[in-house]
Design an enzyme around this catalytic site. Structure first.
Site, PDB file in Angstrom:
ATOM      1  N   THR A  40      31.171  32.152  31.620  1.00 38.93           N
ATOM      2  CA  THR A  40      32.107  31.027  31.717  1.00 38.93           C
ATOM      3  C   THR A  40      31.528  29.906  32.571  1.00 38.93           C
ATOM      4  OG1 THR A  40      33.930  32.583  31.557  1.00 38.93           O
ATOM      5  CG2 THR A  40      34.466  30.413  32.389  1.00 38.93           C
ATOM      6  N   HIS A  43      29.104  27.912  30.657  1.00 37.26           N
ATOM      7  CA  HIS A  43      29.789  26.962  29.779  1.00 37.26           C
ATOM      8  C   HIS A  43      30.241  25.727  30.569  1.00 37.26           C
ATOM      9  CE1 HIS A  43      29.563  29.956  26.781  1.00 37.26           C
ATOM     10  NE2 HIS A  43      30.692  30.592  27.022  1.00 37.26           N
ATOM     11  N   CYS A  99      56.875  36.734  35.657  1.00 34.76           N
ATOM     12  CA  CYS A  99      57.178  36.803  34.216  1.00 34.76           C
ATOM     13  C   CYS A  99      57.473  38.256  33.826  1.00 34.76           C
ATOM     14  CB  CYS A  99      56.019  36.221  33.390  1.00 34.76           C
ATOM     15  SG  CYS A  99      54.570  37.299  33.285  1.00 34.76           S
ATOM     16  N   CYS A 102      54.384  40.556  34.243  1.00 39.68           N
ATOM     17  CA  CYS A 102      54.076  40.846  35.649  1.00 39.68           C
ATOM     18  C   CYS A 102      55.067  41.856  36.219  1.00 39.68           C
ATOM     19  CB  CYS A 102      54.125  39.555  36.470  1.00 39.68           C
ATOM     20  SG  CYS A 102      52.662  38.524  36.318  1.00 39.68           S
ATOM     21  N   CYS A 110      49.667  38.438  32.120  1.00 39.12           N
ATOM     22  CA  CYS A 110      50.693  37.480  32.562  1.00 39.12           C
ATOM     23  C   CYS A 110      50.778  36.306  31.584  1.00 39.12           C
ATOM     24  CB  CYS A 110      50.310  36.968  33.955  1.00 39.12           C
ATOM     25  SG  CYS A 110      51.275  35.556  34.521  1.00 39.12           S
ATOM     26  N   ILE A 182      28.020  42.310  31.163  1.00 40.94           N
ATOM     27  CA  ILE A 182      29.163  43.230  31.006  1.00 40.94           C
ATOM     28  C   ILE A 182      28.789  44.375  30.074  1.00 40.94           C
ATOM     29  CG2 ILE A 182      31.567  43.429  30.262  1.00 40.94           C
ATOM     30  CD1 ILE A 182      31.983  40.535  31.182  1.00 40.94           C
ATOM     31  N   ARG A 207      16.781  42.291  27.617  1.00 36.72           N
ATOM     32  CA  ARG A 207      18.067  42.949  27.882  1.00 36.72           C
ATOM     33  C   ARG A 207      18.103  44.371  27.322  1.00 36.72           C
ATOM     34  NH1 ARG A 207      22.342  37.832  27.973  1.00 36.72           N
ATOM     35  NH2 ARG A 207      21.904  37.435  30.173  1.00 36.72           N
ATOM     36  N   GLY A 270      34.139  40.643  23.565  1.00 36.22           N
ATOM     37  CA  GLY A 270      33.453  39.390  23.231  1.00 36.22           C
ATOM     38  C   GLY A 270      34.389  38.432  22.512  1.00 36.22           C
ATOM     39  N   THR A 295      41.294  42.014  27.909  1.00 38.99           N
ATOM     40  CA  THR A 295      41.124  40.815  28.732  1.00 38.99           C
ATOM     41  C   THR A 295      41.206  41.191  30.201  1.00 38.99           C
ATOM     42  OG1 THR A 295      41.889  38.559  29.150  1.00 38.99           O
ATOM     43  CG2 THR A 295      43.589  40.180  28.632  1.00 38.99           C
TER      44      THR A 295
HETATM   45 ZN    ZN Z   1      53.236  36.580  35.093  1.00 37.18          ZN
END
Ligand code: ZN
Length: 352
Positions: A40, A43, A99, A102, A110, A182, A207, A270, A295
């Site tokens: 990230t 990017h 939320c 959560c 979340c 990862i 790699r 990915g 995620t």
């Molecule tokens: Zn939340």
């Protein structure tokens, strides 16, 4: 303090002097010792289409970076844990806490998620603010210089051990598609979990070498051989019980379904750029494949598992950390991270 800032909607970054922030209610101020570079961050540094869309010029200037470890130096009103002086790593997904998800034990998905170093000022700086409940006190057996990688390592752990995972890794043939940092961590996790055979698929020779060091039994260069055929050959034609997809490349995701055993598990980490076409009828539905979207990290189960794997030495991440640079040499660090001849690159900032 020094902070690595995005100042313009273009490639590059600027090391600037900015005021040290003051922790508000529920926040801690962390003196950053090490911060590692994530895809990230590449990017954002390169300001590609994703960064231009996700962050946008209106947020600039701001400080990026999110994988960090450091010492708590101050706590805002109402913070009881952690205490100043404690060495912590950061959970970088800033969940809202109120939320429905959560409040039912799933803050990692979340509905109001913000991300450190993307939505708020981040960790490529001498100090960073963090909600106190996002700070994870690092087990003293984990070397401080390695603690900044607990966050991406936790991604690998979550991909390997999602809640409800079936089949498990133990005694399974496990295929790992894509060996960026990862994926490389996932090789180590699968090895430590007692996989029967760990097959690493990666086009980059450097790699593949790291995957070997992390414990892969079989290395597949997809430019030289068909990964699906290689996995079927290694499993008497049955396919792998577990496939962890780390590349986000649509054709590779398709291969992931085709190399999966009936009843197998495909964990998808990915991120493809757009919609992906898969043969759901034959490769997912009739196989009764289990497909897990992954995620972040489960909070804080993935952190507990990460701590166990790293603190006991079940996984040695040192082969993956291929470069360390002081913050002021960030340009070399980003060049190294984007070179393809690297694993994880760590910026040493304070005492780290
Ligand atoms: Zn939340």
């Amino acid at each position: 303090m020094r902070a690595l800032r995005k100042t313009r909607p273009a490639a590059g970054a600027e090391l600037a002097e900015v005021p040290v922030p003051t922790p508000g209610p529920g926040e801690v101020l962390i003196g950053v010792e090490a911060a590692s570079i994530c895809g990230t961050d590449l990017h954002i540094y390169g300001w590609n289409d994703w960064a231009a869309k996700r962050i946008g010029p209106a947020r600039l200037p701001y400080t990026f970076g999110h994988e960090l470890a450091g010492r708590v130096v101050a706590a805002g009103p109402g913070v009881r844990h952690p205490e100043p002086g404690e060495f912590v790593a950061a959970e970088t997904h800033l969940f809202c806490g109120h939320c429905g998800l959560c409040r039912t034990g799933k803050p990692h998905i979340c509905q109001n998620m913000k991300i450190l170093g993307v939505d708020v000022d981040g960790a490529f700086a001498d100090f960073v603010l963090l909600p106190a409940h996002n700070a994870w006190v690092v087990d003293p057996r984990i070397p401080p210089a390695e603690a900044s990688i607990m966050e991406p390592f936790g991604n690998a752990v979550h991909t390997a051990f999602p809640s409800g995972a079936d089949p498990e890794l133990t005694t399974s043939t496990v295929a790992i598609l894509g060996c960026g940092p990862i994926g490389l961590f996932a090789v180590g996790v699968a090895r430590a979990a007692g996989a029967r055979t760990v097959i690493a698929v990666e086009p980059n020779e450097f790699r593949r070498g790291l995957a070997k060091e992390m414990g892969a039994d079989r290395l597949v260069d997809p430019a030289q051989e068909d990964p699906v055929a290689a996995v079927l050959e290694a499993t008497e034609g049955l396919g792998a019980e577990v496939v962890m997809e780390m590349s986000g490349v649509p054709t590779v995701i398709d291969q992931g379904t085709r190399m999966l055993q009936h009843g197998g598990r495909l964990s998808l980490l990915g991120l493809p750029d757009g919609p992906v076409s898969l043969d759901l009828t034959d490769q997912v539905i009739f196989k009764e494949a289990r497909v897990f979207g992954v995620t972040g990290r489960e909070l804080f189960r993935s952190w507990q598992q990460t701590t166990t794997l790293l603190a006991t030495g079940m996984v040695d991440v040192r082969p993956v950390i291929t470069g360390r640079f002081p913050l002021e040499r960030f340009e070399e660090a980003f060049d190294a991270a984007g070179s393809g001849r690297s694993g994880k690159i760590v910026l040493s900032i304070g005492a780290g």
